[in-house]
Design a protein around this motif. Structure first.
Motif, PDB file in Angstrom:
ATOM      1  N   VAL A  79      -2.810  11.081  -2.303  1.00 59.08           N
ATOM      2  CA  VAL A  79      -1.630  10.247  -2.566  1.00 59.08           C
ATOM      3  C   VAL A  79      -1.310   9.309  -1.400  1.00 59.08           C
ATOM      4  O   VAL A  79      -0.280   8.635  -1.408  1.00 59.08           O
ATOM      5  CB  VAL A  79      -0.395  11.121  -2.875  1.00 59.08           C
ATOM      6  N   LEU A  80      -2.181   9.231  -0.385  1.00 58.77           N
ATOM      7  CA  LEU A  80      -1.902   8.455   0.818  1.00 58.77           C
ATOM      8  C   LEU A  80      -2.743   7.186   0.866  1.00 58.77           C
ATOM      9  O   LEU A  80      -3.956   7.216   0.642  1.00 58.77           O
ATOM     10  CB  LEU A  80      -2.183   9.296   2.059  1.00 58.77           C
ATOM     11  N   ILE A  81      -2.093   6.062   1.181  1.00 59.66           N
ATOM     12  CA  ILE A  81      -2.775   4.797   1.412  1.00 59.66           C
ATOM     13  C   ILE A  81      -2.364   4.284   2.791  1.00 59.66           C
ATOM     14  O   ILE A  81      -1.177   4.208   3.106  1.00 59.66           O
ATOM     15  CB  ILE A  81      -2.434   3.747   0.336  1.00 59.66           C
ATOM     16  N   ASN A  82      -3.355   3.945   3.610  1.00 68.15           N
ATOM     17  CA  ASN A  82      -3.103   3.381   4.941  1.00 68.15           C
ATOM     18  C   ASN A  82      -3.559   1.926   4.958  1.00 68.15           C
ATOM     19  O   ASN A  82      -4.632   1.605   4.443  1.00 68.15           O
ATOM     20  CB  ASN A  82      -3.886   4.134   6.025  1.00 68.15           C
ATOM     21  N   ALA A  83      -2.752   1.069   5.570  1.00 65.37           N
ATOM     22  CA  ALA A  83      -3.115  -0.341   5.695  1.00 65.37           C
ATOM     23  C   ALA A  83      -2.716  -0.853   7.069  1.00 65.37           C
ATOM     24  O   ALA A  83      -1.736  -0.388   7.665  1.00 65.37           O
ATOM     25  CB  ALA A  83      -2.442  -1.168   4.613  1.00 65.37           C
ATOM     26  N   ILE A  84      -3.491  -1.809   7.584  1.00 69.10           N
ATOM     27  CA  ILE A  84      -3.132  -2.555   8.785  1.00 69.10           C
ATOM     28  C   ILE A  84      -3.309  -4.025   8.467  1.00 69.10           C
ATOM     29  O   ILE A  84      -4.345  -4.430   7.921  1.00 69.10           O
ATOM     30  CB  ILE A  84      -3.997  -2.152   9.994  1.00 69.10           C
ATOM     31  N   THR A  85      -2.298  -4.830   8.800  1.00 66.45           N
ATOM     32  CA  THR A  85      -2.381  -6.264   8.547  1.00 66.45           C
ATOM     33  C   THR A  85      -2.845  -6.986   9.810  1.00 66.45           C
ATOM     34  O   THR A  85      -2.961  -6.388  10.885  1.00 66.45           O
ATOM     35  CB  THR A  85      -1.028  -6.820   8.084  1.00 66.45           C
ATOM     36  N   GLU A  86      -3.097  -8.263   9.683  1.00 64.99           N
ATOM     37  CA  GLU A  86      -3.720  -9.039  10.762  1.00 64.99           C
ATOM     38  C   GLU A  86      -2.881  -9.056  12.036  1.00 64.99           C
ATOM     39  O   GLU A  86      -3.413  -9.169  13.138  1.00 64.99           O
ATOM     40  CB  GLU A  86      -3.973 -10.470  10.286  1.00 64.99           C
ATOM     41  N   ASP A  87      -1.553  -8.946  11.901  1.00 69.07           N
ATOM     42  CA  ASP A  87      -0.692  -8.889  13.085  1.00 69.07           C
ATOM     43  C   ASP A  87      -0.567  -7.458  13.618  1.00 69.07           C
ATOM     44  O   ASP A  87       0.264  -7.169  14.452  1.00 69.07           O
ATOM     45  CB  ASP A  87       0.687  -9.468  12.786  1.00 69.07           C
ATOM     46  N   TRP A  88      -1.372  -6.570  13.106  1.00 69.60           N
ATOM     47  CA  TRP A  88      -1.487  -5.171  13.512  1.00 69.60           C
ATOM     48  C   TRP A  88      -0.241  -4.351  13.166  1.00 69.60           C
ATOM     49  O   TRP A  88       0.128  -3.427  13.883  1.00 69.60           O
ATOM     50  CB  TRP A  88      -1.840  -5.004  14.990  1.00 69.60           C
ATOM     51  N   MET A  89       0.382  -4.709  12.056  1.00 66.77           N
ATOM     52  CA  MET A  89       1.425  -3.844  11.517  1.00 66.77           C
ATOM     53  C   MET A  89       0.767  -2.736  10.715  1.00 66.77           C
ATOM     54  O   MET A  89      -0.053  -2.996   9.831  1.00 66.77           O
ATOM     55  CB  MET A  89       2.386  -4.630  10.630  1.00 66.77           C
ATOM     56  N   ARG A  90       1.103  -1.506  11.049  1.00 63.45           N
ATOM     57  CA  ARG A  90       0.581  -0.343  10.331  1.00 63.45           C
ATOM     58  C   ARG A  90       1.549   0.008   9.210  1.00 63.45           C
ATOM     59  O   ARG A  90       2.733   0.225   9.451  1.00 63.45           O
ATOM     60  CB  ARG A  90       0.429   0.835  11.290  1.00 63.45           C
ATOM     61  N   ILE A  91       1.034   0.054   8.002  1.00 60.93           N
ATOM     62  CA  ILE A  91       1.860   0.317   6.824  1.00 60.93           C
ATOM     63  C   ILE A  91       1.229   1.470   6.043  1.00 60.93           C
ATOM     64  O   ILE A  91       0.112   1.352   5.547  1.00 60.93           O
ATOM     65  CB  ILE A  91       1.977  -0.934   5.924  1.00 60.93           C
ATOM     66  N   ASP A  92       1.950   2.579   5.969  1.00 56.11           N
ATOM     67  CA  ASP A  92       1.439   3.769   5.292  1.00 56.11           C
ATOM     68  C   ASP A  92       2.297   4.075   4.076  1.00 56.11           C
ATOM     69  O   ASP A  92       3.515   3.881   4.094  1.00 56.11           O
ATOM     70  CB  ASP A  92       1.448   4.976   6.227  1.00 56.11           C
ATOM     71  N   LEU A  93       1.654   4.593   3.046  1.00 59.42           N
ATOM     72  CA  LEU A  93       2.359   4.891   1.797  1.00 59.42           C
ATOM     73  C   LEU A  93       1.967   6.253   1.257  1.00 59.42           C
ATOM     74  O   LEU A  93       0.782   6.601   1.212  1.00 59.42           O
ATOM     75  CB  LEU A  93       2.020   3.835   0.731  1.00 59.42           C
ATOM     76  N   ILE A  94       2.970   7.016   0.837  1.00 67.19           N
ATOM     77  CA  ILE A  94       2.773   8.227   0.050  1.00 67.19           C
ATOM     78  C   ILE A  94       3.287   7.934  -1.355  1.00 67.19           C
ATOM     79  O   ILE A  94       4.407   7.453  -1.522  1.00 67.19           O
ATOM     80  CB  ILE A  94       3.542   9.425   0.643  1.00 67.19           C
ATOM     81  N   ILE A  95       2.471   8.234  -2.361  1.00 71.63           N
ATOM     82  CA  ILE A  95       2.861   8.004  -3.753  1.00 71.63           C
ATOM     83  C   ILE A  95       3.122   9.348  -4.418  1.00 71.63           C
ATOM     84  O   ILE A  95       2.248  10.228  -4.432  1.00 71.63           O
ATOM     85  CB  ILE A  95       1.757   7.252  -4.528  1.00 71.63           C
TER      86      ILE A  95
END
Length: 271
Positions: A79-95
């Motif tokens: 249920v976990l998705i990890n993302a990092i955007t180009e400005d190095w913001m870490r965005i994590d999601l639990i569904i």
């Protein structure tokens, strides 16, 4: 784009997605301890949980905050998705499905949108942490086990492996120190400063670095043993955990026979 703008952008992209019921902030943004370096942790509640359609909708929402350069989609935890955007913001999601949200608490979440008022159904306060005596004993035994491998590393001249052993001992010591402070909000791995006292930090700084040479490897193992074991004995007494005396005695006997090392503390004084 500020954190607030990113949160609002993601919320706007998801509010009209079928099956999406609520979106919350968790982690440091959820408990009010966020700083300029905090990542964005979200909990998304969906009727059918972590479906491919929801994952695709989430990726589209995150992409509106910046170009995605890392995307881990339900790899280790379903249920976990990890993302990092180009400005190095870490965005994590639990569904989660609605019924799974009950494992969370109001003081660990902040509402982004929640039209069905699922938040109101949650328990207000997370219960106080209760230490697991079995887990604690396993950590103590693991420390002694790694210490007991020192003659092997020395005999084979595996000094690089000896350095790795010191890193393991250091992490076990850090975990022990954090338990001493009993901080209510542990946070992620990069929140150590607020979890340790000044004296504890000075102790860690004072310990010798793990050098890939015989003398350095031995000195570091011995120093970490002197820092960890007396503290662990005191915690064992507080928790009512029976100390693995025979295992520790056998280990120090082996270290004396092979490397002429003496126990760096008095177990009678430690408790």
């Amino acid at each position: 784009m500020s954190d607030k703008s990113k949160i609002n952008t993601i919320a706007a992209a998801l509010q009209d997605v079928p099956e999406v019921q609520a979106l919350f902030l968790s982690g440091s943004h959820g408990n009010g301890l966020a700083d300029a370096y905090s990542d964005l942790d979200f909990v998304l509640v969906c009727e059918n949980g972590a479906t491919d359609a929801i994952a695709a909708a989430w990726r589209e929402a995150v992409s509106q905050t910046g170009t995605i350069v890392l995307w881990w989609d339900r790899t280790n935890i379903p249920v976990l998705i990890n993302a990092i955007t180009e400005d190095w913001m870490r965005i994590d999601l639990i569904i989660l499905k609605p019924e799974q949200l009950a494992s969370h608490y109001q003081n660990t979440l902040k509402v982004v949108f929640d039209p069905e008022r699922l938040y109101d159904q949650l328990t207000p306060q997370a219960p106080s942490r209760v230490r697991d005596p079995d887990k604690f004993l396993r950590q103590v035994e693991d420390f002694i086990r790694i210490l007991g491998l020192l003659p092997l590393a020395e005999g084979r001249k595996e000094y690089i492996n000896g350095v790795l052993g010191v890193y393991h001992l250091r992490q076990l010591l850090v975990d022990l120190l954090v338990e001493e402070t009993n901080a209510p909000h542990r946070g992620g791995i990069l929140h150590l400063n607020r979890l340790l006292t000044d004296a504890q930090q000075e102790l860690l700084i004072s310990l010798p670095p793990p050098l890939p040479i015989r003398e350095g490897m031995i000195a570091a193992h011995l120093a970490y043993a002197g820092a960890f074991l007396p503290r662990a004995r005191r915690q064992a007494a507080e928790l009512g955990v029976v100390w693995p005396d025979r295992f520790e005695e056998a280990t120090w006997k082996r270290l004396k026979q092979t490397l002429s090392l003496e126990r760096p503390y008095d177990p009678q004084v430690a408790v």
